[in-house]
Design an enzyme around this catalytic site. Structure first.
Site, PDB file in Angstrom:
ATOM      1  N   THR A  42       0.866  -1.187   0.000  1.00 36.77           N
ATOM      2  CA  THR A  42       0.000   0.000   0.000  1.00 36.77           C
ATOM      3  C   THR A  42       0.903   1.237   0.000  1.00 36.77           C
ATOM      4  O   THR A  42       1.035   1.915   1.005  1.00 36.77           O
ATOM      5  CB  THR A  42      -0.939   0.019   1.225  1.00 36.77           C
ATOM      6  OG1 THR A  42      -0.145  -0.136   2.429  1.00 36.77           O
ATOM      7  CG2 THR A  42      -1.955  -1.095   1.155  1.00 36.77           C
ATOM      8  N   CYS A  67       8.113   1.797   6.314  1.00 34.24           N
ATOM      9  CA  CYS A  67       6.947   1.941   7.199  1.00 34.24           C
ATOM     10  C   CYS A  67       6.766   3.341   7.765  1.00 34.24           C
ATOM     11  O   CYS A  67       5.732   3.971   7.546  1.00 34.24           O
ATOM     12  CB  CYS A  67       7.033   0.926   8.332  1.00 34.24           C
ATOM     13  SG  CYS A  67       6.765  -0.782   7.810  1.00 34.24           S
ATOM     14  N   GLY A  97      17.891   6.868  20.185  1.00 29.82           N
ATOM     15  CA  GLY A  97      19.186   7.077  19.555  1.00 29.82           C
ATOM     16  C   GLY A  97      19.120   8.221  18.562  1.00 29.82           C
ATOM     17  O   GLY A  97      18.573   8.093  17.465  1.00 29.82           O
ATOM     18  N   GLY A 147      20.184  10.955  15.768  1.00 32.37           N
ATOM     19  CA  GLY A 147      21.022  10.835  14.589  1.00 32.37           C
ATOM     20  C   GLY A 147      20.412  11.511  13.384  1.00 32.37           C
ATOM     21  O   GLY A 147      19.699  12.511  13.504  1.00 32.37           O
TER      22      GLY A 147
END
Length: 430
Positions: free
Chosen positions: A84, A269, A260, A262
Protein backbone atom coordinates in the site's frame (compact mmCIF):
# COMPACT_ATOMS: atom_id res chain seq x y z
CA UNK A 1 -4.45 -24.79 9.87
CA UNK A 2 -4.39 -24.35 6.11
CA UNK A 3 -3.41 -20.76 5.34
CA UNK A 4 -2.99 -18.87 2.07
CA UNK A 5 -1.07 -15.61 1.83
CA UNK A 6 -1.55 -13.29 -1.12
CA UNK A 7 1.69 -11.43 -1.73
CA UNK A 8 5.27 -12.64 -1.38
CA UNK A 9 7.02 -9.41 -0.59
CA UNK A 10 8.76 -8.50 2.63
CA UNK A 11 5.78 -9.14 4.91
CA UNK A 12 4.17 -11.97 2.96
CA UNK A 13 7.34 -14.04 2.71
CA UNK A 14 8.25 -13.51 6.35
CA UNK A 15 4.87 -14.47 7.79
CA UNK A 16 4.54 -17.43 5.41
CA UNK A 17 7.83 -18.93 6.56
CA UNK A 18 7.06 -18.22 10.21
CA UNK A 19 3.54 -19.68 10.03
CA UNK A 20 5.04 -22.81 8.48
CA UNK A 21 7.59 -22.91 11.27
CA UNK A 22 4.86 -23.03 13.94
CA UNK A 23 3.16 -25.91 12.17
CA UNK A 24 0.65 -24.47 9.70
CA UNK A 25 0.26 -25.58 6.08
CA UNK A 26 0.98 -22.43 4.06
CA UNK A 27 0.69 -21.49 0.41
CA UNK A 28 2.04 -18.19 -0.93
CA UNK A 29 0.31 -16.66 -3.95
CA UNK A 30 2.16 -14.16 -6.11
CA UNK A 31 1.97 -13.04 -9.74
CA UNK A 32 5.77 -12.96 -10.04
CA UNK A 33 6.85 -16.34 -11.42
CA UNK A 34 10.45 -15.71 -10.40
CA UNK A 35 9.51 -15.20 -6.76
CA UNK A 36 7.29 -18.28 -6.82
CA UNK A 37 10.09 -20.40 -8.28
CA UNK A 38 12.55 -19.05 -5.73
CA UNK A 39 10.30 -19.93 -2.79
CA UNK A 40 9.61 -23.41 -4.13
CA UNK A 41 13.36 -23.91 -4.52
CA UNK A 42 13.81 -23.02 -0.85
CA UNK A 43 15.30 -19.58 -1.44
CA UNK A 44 14.01 -16.35 0.07
CA UNK A 45 13.45 -13.55 -2.48
CA UNK A 46 14.42 -10.91 0.11
CA UNK A 47 17.38 -10.27 2.39
CA UNK A 48 16.34 -10.79 6.00
CA UNK A 49 18.38 -12.48 8.75
CA UNK A 50 17.05 -15.96 9.55
CA UNK A 51 14.56 -16.04 6.69
CA UNK A 52 16.71 -18.03 4.26
CA UNK A 53 16.96 -20.83 6.78
CA UNK A 54 13.20 -20.97 7.45
CA UNK A 55 12.30 -20.95 3.75
CA UNK A 56 14.86 -23.65 3.02
CA UNK A 57 13.61 -25.78 5.91
CA UNK A 58 9.90 -25.66 5.06
CA UNK A 59 9.79 -25.31 1.26
CA UNK A 60 7.97 -28.23 -0.34
CA UNK A 61 6.48 -29.33 2.98
CA UNK A 62 4.71 -26.74 5.11
CA UNK A 63 5.42 -23.96 2.63
CA UNK A 64 4.82 -23.75 -1.11
CA UNK A 65 4.15 -21.00 -3.63
CA UNK A 66 2.01 -20.60 -6.72
CA UNK A 67 0.70 -18.01 -9.16
CA UNK A 68 -2.76 -19.65 -9.13
CA UNK A 69 -5.33 -17.99 -6.88
CA UNK A 70 -7.37 -21.19 -6.99
CA UNK A 71 -5.09 -22.44 -4.22
CA UNK A 72 -7.11 -20.40 -1.73
CA UNK A 73 -10.04 -22.79 -2.04
CA UNK A 74 -7.99 -25.45 -0.25
CA UNK A 75 -7.34 -23.16 2.72
CA UNK A 76 -9.40 -21.86 5.62
CA UNK A 77 -7.89 -18.39 6.03
CA UNK A 78 -6.34 -15.99 3.53
CA UNK A 79 -4.05 -13.12 4.52
CA UNK A 80 -3.77 -10.19 2.12
CA UNK A 81 -0.16 -9.00 2.40
CA UNK A 82 0.00 -6.60 -0.53
CA UNK A 83 1.78 -3.25 -0.82
CA UNK A 84 0.00 0.00 0.00
CA UNK A 85 2.54 2.61 -1.19
CA UNK A 86 2.14 6.31 -0.65
CA UNK A 87 0.55 8.54 -3.26
CA UNK A 88 1.23 12.25 -3.63
CA UNK A 89 -0.21 13.93 -0.57
CA UNK A 90 0.40 10.92 1.66
CA UNK A 91 -2.74 8.89 0.92
CA UNK A 92 -2.14 5.16 0.44
CA UNK A 93 -2.44 3.62 -3.00
CA UNK A 94 -4.85 0.70 -2.76
CA UNK A 95 -4.69 -0.33 -6.42
CA UNK A 96 -2.59 -3.48 -5.85
CA UNK A 97 -4.64 -4.47 -2.80
CA UNK A 98 -7.90 -3.99 -4.68
CA UNK A 99 -6.61 -6.06 -7.58
CA UNK A 100 -5.58 -8.83 -5.20
CA UNK A 101 -8.99 -8.69 -3.52
CA UNK A 102 -10.71 -9.06 -6.90
CA UNK A 103 -8.60 -12.08 -7.84
CA UNK A 104 -9.16 -13.60 -4.41
CA UNK A 105 -12.91 -13.07 -4.67
CA UNK A 106 -13.07 -14.64 -8.12
CA UNK A 107 -11.25 -17.71 -6.82
CA UNK A 108 -13.46 -17.99 -3.74
CA UNK A 109 -16.50 -17.90 -6.00
CA UNK A 110 -15.53 -21.42 -7.09
CA UNK A 111 -15.66 -22.66 -3.49
CA UNK A 112 -18.71 -23.92 -1.63
CA UNK A 113 -17.35 -23.37 1.88
CA UNK A 114 -17.06 -20.26 4.05
CA UNK A 115 -13.78 -18.39 4.21
CA UNK A 116 -11.96 -15.90 6.42
CA UNK A 117 -10.07 -13.05 4.73
CA UNK A 118 -7.60 -11.12 6.90
CA UNK A 119 -5.98 -7.83 5.92
CA UNK A 120 -2.28 -7.87 6.78
CA UNK A 121 -1.44 -4.82 4.68
CA UNK A 122 -1.25 -1.49 6.48
CA UNK A 123 -4.47 0.37 5.67
CA UNK A 124 -6.26 3.34 7.23
CA UNK A 125 -9.30 2.72 9.46
CA UNK A 126 -12.47 1.47 7.69
CA UNK A 127 -10.53 0.19 4.64
CA UNK A 128 -11.00 -3.51 5.36
CA UNK A 129 -14.75 -3.30 5.93
CA UNK A 130 -15.44 -0.41 3.58
CA UNK A 131 -13.29 -1.31 0.58
CA UNK A 132 -11.64 -4.74 0.69
CA UNK A 133 -14.56 -6.84 2.00
CA UNK A 134 -17.09 -5.46 -0.52
CA UNK A 135 -14.73 -6.24 -3.42
CA UNK A 136 -14.18 -9.82 -2.29
CA UNK A 137 -17.92 -10.26 -1.68
CA UNK A 138 -18.88 -8.86 -5.09
CA UNK A 139 -16.40 -11.02 -6.98
CA UNK A 140 -17.18 -14.20 -5.03
CA UNK A 141 -20.93 -13.88 -4.65
CA UNK A 142 -20.45 -14.48 -0.93
CA UNK A 143 -22.08 -12.50 1.87
CA UNK A 144 -19.99 -10.70 4.50
CA UNK A 145 -20.83 -12.06 7.93
CA UNK A 146 -22.50 -15.14 6.48
CA UNK A 147 -20.08 -17.26 4.45
CA UNK A 148 -17.41 -14.55 4.09
CA UNK A 149 -15.74 -13.30 7.26
CA UNK A 150 -13.12 -10.57 7.47
CA UNK A 151 -10.47 -9.57 9.95
CA UNK A 152 -7.40 -7.40 10.40
CA UNK A 153 -4.03 -8.40 11.81
CA UNK A 154 -1.47 -5.57 11.72
CA UNK A 155 2.22 -6.41 11.45
CA UNK A 156 4.94 -4.95 13.63
CA UNK A 157 8.01 -6.31 11.86
CA UNK A 158 11.29 -4.43 11.84
CA UNK A 159 13.50 -5.04 8.84
CA UNK A 160 16.65 -6.73 10.00
CA UNK A 161 14.84 -8.55 12.82
CA UNK A 162 11.52 -9.49 11.21
CA UNK A 163 11.74 -13.22 11.92
CA UNK A 164 12.52 -12.77 15.61
CA UNK A 165 9.89 -10.01 15.85
CA UNK A 166 7.22 -12.30 14.44
CA UNK A 167 8.16 -15.39 16.43
CA UNK A 168 8.69 -13.41 19.65
CA UNK A 169 6.16 -10.56 19.45
CA UNK A 170 5.57 -7.81 21.99
CA UNK A 171 1.86 -8.18 21.26
CA UNK A 172 -0.55 -9.86 18.89
CA UNK A 173 -3.48 -7.80 17.61
CA UNK A 174 -6.54 -9.65 16.28
CA UNK A 175 -9.19 -7.45 14.72
CA UNK A 176 -12.55 -9.05 13.96
CA UNK A 177 -16.28 -8.37 14.09
CA UNK A 178 -17.66 -11.92 13.89
CA UNK A 179 -17.11 -15.00 16.04
CA UNK A 180 -16.03 -16.99 12.99
CA UNK A 181 -13.26 -14.55 12.08
CA UNK A 182 -12.15 -14.23 15.68
CA UNK A 183 -11.98 -18.00 16.15
CA UNK A 184 -9.98 -18.39 12.93
CA UNK A 185 -7.47 -15.77 13.99
CA UNK A 186 -7.07 -17.44 17.36
CA UNK A 187 -6.47 -20.75 15.62
CA UNK A 188 -3.78 -19.19 13.44
CA UNK A 189 -1.95 -17.49 16.29
CA UNK A 190 -2.44 -19.89 19.22
CA UNK A 191 0.64 -22.01 18.31
CA UNK A 192 2.75 -18.87 17.99
CA UNK A 193 1.48 -17.38 21.24
CA UNK A 194 2.17 -20.65 23.07
CA UNK A 195 5.70 -20.87 21.66
CA UNK A 196 6.41 -17.22 22.43
CA UNK A 197 5.53 -17.61 26.13
CA UNK A 198 2.14 -15.94 25.99
CA UNK A 199 2.64 -12.37 24.75
CA UNK A 200 -0.38 -10.09 25.22
CA UNK A 201 -3.17 -10.84 22.73
CA UNK A 202 -5.40 -7.86 21.97
CA UNK A 203 -8.76 -8.76 20.52
CA UNK A 204 -10.47 -5.72 19.10
CA UNK A 205 -12.59 -4.41 16.28
CA UNK A 206 -11.26 -4.23 12.73
CA UNK A 207 -10.98 -0.44 12.56
CA UNK A 208 -9.22 -0.38 15.92
CA UNK A 209 -6.70 -2.95 14.66
CA UNK A 210 -6.08 -0.83 11.57
CA UNK A 211 -5.52 2.26 13.72
CA UNK A 212 -3.23 0.48 16.19
CA UNK A 213 -0.61 -0.01 13.45
CA UNK A 214 -0.60 3.69 12.54
CA UNK A 215 -0.62 4.79 16.17
CA UNK A 216 2.28 2.45 16.94
CA UNK A 217 4.49 3.73 14.11
CA UNK A 218 3.43 7.33 14.56
CA UNK A 219 4.42 7.24 18.22
CA UNK A 220 7.82 5.65 17.50
CA UNK A 221 8.56 8.10 14.69
CA UNK A 222 7.63 11.01 16.96
CA UNK A 223 9.82 9.60 19.74
CA UNK A 224 12.84 9.49 17.43
CA UNK A 225 12.17 13.01 16.19
CA UNK A 226 11.78 14.31 19.74
CA UNK A 227 15.10 12.67 20.67
CA UNK A 228 16.70 14.37 17.65
CA UNK A 229 15.17 17.71 18.59
CA UNK A 230 16.53 17.42 22.13
CA UNK A 231 19.92 16.35 20.80
CA UNK A 232 20.00 19.34 18.43
CA UNK A 233 19.40 21.68 21.38
CA UNK A 234 22.12 19.87 23.35
CA UNK A 235 24.58 20.51 20.57
CA UNK A 236 23.92 24.26 20.64
CA UNK A 237 24.82 24.27 24.35
CA UNK A 238 27.81 21.94 23.86
CA UNK A 239 26.05 19.34 26.00
CA UNK A 240 26.61 15.61 25.48
CA UNK A 241 23.25 14.52 24.05
CA UNK A 242 24.05 10.84 24.49
CA UNK A 243 24.46 11.32 28.23
CA UNK A 244 21.19 13.23 28.39
CA UNK A 245 19.16 10.76 26.35
CA UNK A 246 20.64 7.76 28.17
CA UNK A 247 19.61 9.28 31.48
CA UNK A 248 16.03 10.04 30.50
CA UNK A 249 15.72 6.56 29.01
CA UNK A 250 16.06 5.15 32.52
CA UNK A 251 12.67 6.65 33.38
CA UNK A 252 10.19 3.77 33.09
CA UNK A 253 7.68 6.16 31.53
CA UNK A 254 10.07 6.89 28.67
CA UNK A 255 12.30 3.79 28.20
CA UNK A 256 15.54 3.78 26.23
CA UNK A 257 14.53 2.30 22.88
CA UNK A 258 14.17 4.69 19.93
CA UNK A 259 16.09 7.42 21.74
CA UNK A 260 19.19 7.08 19.55
CA UNK A 261 19.60 10.54 18.07
CA UNK A 262 21.02 10.83 14.59
CA UNK A 263 20.28 11.56 10.96
CA UNK A 264 16.65 10.41 11.21
CA UNK A 265 14.27 7.59 10.33
CA UNK A 266 13.48 6.10 6.96
CA UNK A 267 12.39 2.75 5.55
CA UNK A 268 9.16 1.46 4.13
CA UNK A 269 6.95 1.94 7.20
CA UNK A 270 7.55 5.09 9.22
CA UNK A 271 7.56 7.62 6.35
CA UNK A 272 4.61 6.02 4.56
CA UNK A 273 2.53 5.35 7.67
CA UNK A 274 3.04 8.76 9.23
CA UNK A 275 2.22 10.46 5.92
CA UNK A 276 -0.87 8.28 5.51
CA UNK A 277 -2.33 8.97 8.94
CA UNK A 278 -1.61 12.70 8.54
CA UNK A 279 -3.46 12.68 5.19
CA UNK A 280 -6.31 10.62 6.65
CA UNK A 281 -6.64 12.96 9.62
CA UNK A 282 -6.74 16.01 7.37
CA UNK A 283 -9.38 14.25 5.30
CA UNK A 284 -11.70 14.19 8.29
CA UNK A 285 -10.91 17.77 9.28
CA UNK A 286 -8.21 17.30 11.93
CA UNK A 287 -4.70 18.75 11.77
CA UNK A 288 -2.27 16.33 13.52
CA UNK A 289 0.37 18.86 14.56
CA UNK A 290 2.58 16.49 16.57
CA UNK A 291 2.91 14.07 13.67
CA UNK A 292 3.56 16.93 11.25
CA UNK A 293 6.32 18.21 13.54
CA UNK A 294 7.88 14.73 13.68
CA UNK A 295 8.17 14.72 9.89
CA UNK A 296 9.57 18.25 9.80
CA UNK A 297 12.31 17.43 12.32
CA UNK A 298 13.17 14.23 10.47
CA UNK A 299 13.47 15.99 7.12
CA UNK A 300 15.78 18.56 8.67
CA UNK A 301 18.37 16.10 10.02
CA UNK A 302 20.17 15.32 6.72
CA UNK A 303 20.42 19.07 6.09
CA UNK A 304 22.11 19.49 9.45
CA UNK A 305 24.58 16.72 8.58
CA UNK A 306 25.61 18.60 5.44
CA UNK A 307 25.91 21.81 7.45
CA UNK A 308 28.47 20.03 9.69
CA UNK A 309 30.36 18.92 6.57
CA UNK A 310 30.51 22.44 5.18
CA UNK A 311 32.22 23.65 8.34
CA UNK A 312 35.34 21.76 7.18
CA UNK A 313 34.99 20.89 3.49
CA UNK A 314 33.48 22.68 0.50
CA UNK A 315 31.42 19.90 -1.10
CA UNK A 316 31.90 21.39 -4.57
CA UNK A 317 34.48 19.16 -6.23
CA UNK A 318 35.24 17.26 -3.01
CA UNK A 319 35.32 13.47 -2.99
CA UNK A 320 32.83 12.45 -0.31
CA UNK A 321 32.47 8.89 0.96
CA UNK A 322 28.91 8.01 2.01
CA UNK A 323 29.08 5.07 4.41
CA UNK A 324 25.76 3.27 4.66
CA UNK A 325 23.10 3.27 1.95
CA UNK A 326 20.40 1.06 3.51
CA UNK A 327 17.88 2.84 5.69
CA UNK A 328 19.06 0.77 8.68
CA UNK A 329 21.56 -2.01 9.38
CA UNK A 330 20.56 -5.61 8.74
CA UNK A 331 18.67 -4.97 5.51
CA UNK A 332 19.28 -4.13 1.86
CA UNK A 333 16.20 -1.91 1.76
CA UNK A 334 16.96 1.65 0.61
CA UNK A 335 13.41 2.98 0.73
CA UNK A 336 13.53 6.46 2.30
CA UNK A 337 17.13 5.90 3.35
CA UNK A 338 18.69 9.04 4.79
CA UNK A 339 21.46 8.48 2.24
CA UNK A 340 19.06 9.48 -0.53
CA UNK A 341 18.62 13.18 0.35
CA UNK A 342 22.31 13.38 1.19
CA UNK A 343 23.44 11.95 -2.16
CA UNK A 344 21.03 14.21 -4.02
CA UNK A 345 22.25 17.29 -2.14
CA UNK A 346 25.89 16.37 -2.66
CA UNK A 347 25.27 15.77 -6.36
CA UNK A 348 23.61 19.17 -6.65
CA UNK A 349 26.61 20.73 -4.89
CA UNK A 350 29.01 19.13 -7.37
CA UNK A 351 30.61 16.54 -5.10
CA UNK A 352 32.40 13.44 -6.34
CA UNK A 353 30.49 10.76 -4.41
CA UNK A 354 31.56 7.24 -3.54
CA UNK A 355 29.07 5.04 -1.71
CA UNK A 356 29.50 1.88 0.30
CA UNK A 357 27.09 -0.47 2.06
CA UNK A 358 27.61 -4.10 3.13
CA UNK A 359 24.45 -5.36 1.38
CA UNK A 360 22.49 -2.48 -0.22
CA UNK A 361 24.91 -1.32 -2.91
CA UNK A 362 23.11 -3.05 -5.78
CA UNK A 363 19.76 -1.55 -4.82
CA UNK A 364 21.25 1.92 -4.47
CA UNK A 365 23.12 1.60 -7.75
CA UNK A 366 19.81 0.86 -9.47
CA UNK A 367 18.54 4.26 -8.36
CA UNK A 368 21.80 6.22 -8.60
CA UNK A 369 23.95 4.60 -11.31
CA UNK A 370 26.11 7.67 -11.89
CA UNK A 371 27.96 7.80 -8.57
CA UNK A 372 30.95 5.63 -7.69
CA UNK A 373 30.65 2.58 -5.46
CA UNK A 374 33.28 0.80 -3.38
CA UNK A 375 33.38 -2.81 -2.29
CA UNK A 376 34.56 -1.96 1.23
CA UNK A 377 34.57 0.93 3.65
CA UNK A 378 38.34 1.12 3.33
CA UNK A 379 38.11 1.48 -0.44
CA UNK A 380 35.46 4.19 -0.10
CA UNK A 381 37.65 6.16 2.32
CA UNK A 382 40.79 5.87 0.21
CA UNK A 383 41.52 9.35 -1.17
CA UNK A 384 38.27 10.86 0.12
CA UNK A 385 38.15 14.45 1.30
CA UNK A 386 35.36 13.67 3.77
CA UNK A 387 33.18 10.82 4.98
CA UNK A 388 29.54 10.88 6.01
CA UNK A 389 28.37 8.00 8.21
CA UNK A 390 24.69 7.47 7.47
CA UNK A 391 23.82 3.92 8.53
CA UNK A 392 25.03 2.41 11.80
CA UNK A 393 26.40 -0.87 10.45
CA UNK A 394 28.50 -2.51 13.21
CA UNK A 395 31.54 -2.72 10.95
CA UNK A 396 31.79 1.06 10.89
CA UNK A 397 32.45 1.02 14.65
CA UNK A 398 35.63 -0.96 13.92
CA UNK A 399 37.07 1.56 11.46
CA UNK A 400 40.33 3.03 12.61
CA UNK A 401 43.46 3.02 10.44
CA UNK A 402 41.26 3.13 7.32
CA UNK A 403 40.82 6.87 7.90
CA UNK A 404 44.55 7.41 7.38
CA UNK A 405 44.10 6.78 3.65
CA UNK A 406 41.78 9.78 3.29
CA UNK A 407 43.05 12.87 1.50
CA UNK A 408 41.68 14.97 4.34
CA UNK A 409 40.40 12.88 7.27
CA UNK A 410 37.11 14.66 7.97
CA UNK A 411 34.43 12.37 9.39
CA UNK A 412 30.87 13.58 10.00
CA UNK A 413 29.05 10.87 11.90
CA UNK A 414 25.28 10.81 11.59
CA UNK A 415 24.91 7.82 13.94
CA UNK A 416 27.62 8.32 16.61
CA UNK A 417 29.08 4.93 15.80
CA UNK A 418 32.66 5.85 14.82
CA UNK A 419 35.12 6.19 17.68
CA UNK A 420 36.63 9.64 17.97
CA UNK A 421 40.42 9.40 17.63
CA UNK A 422 43.50 11.49 17.05
CA UNK A 423 44.46 12.05 13.45
CA UNK A 424 40.94 12.69 12.12
CA UNK A 425 38.61 15.64 12.31
CA UNK A 426 35.53 14.09 13.86
CA UNK A 427 32.10 15.71 14.08
CA UNK A 428 28.95 13.97 15.23
CA UNK A 429 25.62 15.29 14.06
CA UNK A 430 24.26 15.49 17.61
Amino acid sequence: MRISIVGSGYVGTTIAACFADVGHDVVNIDIDEGIVASLNDGQSPIHEPGLDELVAEHAGEGLRATTDYAAVTDTEVTFLALPTPAEDGGHIDLSVTKSGARSLGAALGESDTDHVVVTKSTVVPTTTEGTIAPIVAEESGMSVGDDLHVGMNPEFLREGSAVSDFLGPDKVVLGAETDRAREALRGVFDPLVERASDPPVIETGIAEAEMIKYANNGFLAAKISLANDIANVCREYDVDSEAVLSAIGLDHRIESEFLGAGVGWGGSCFPKDVAAIIAAARGVGYEPMMLEAAVEVNDRQPVRLLDRLREYVDPAGARVAVLGLAFKPGTDDIRNSRAIPLVEALSEAGSDIVGYDPVATDNFHGRYPDIDYADSAAAALDGADAALVVTDWPEFADLNGEFDAMATPVVVDGRRIVTRREGIVYESLV
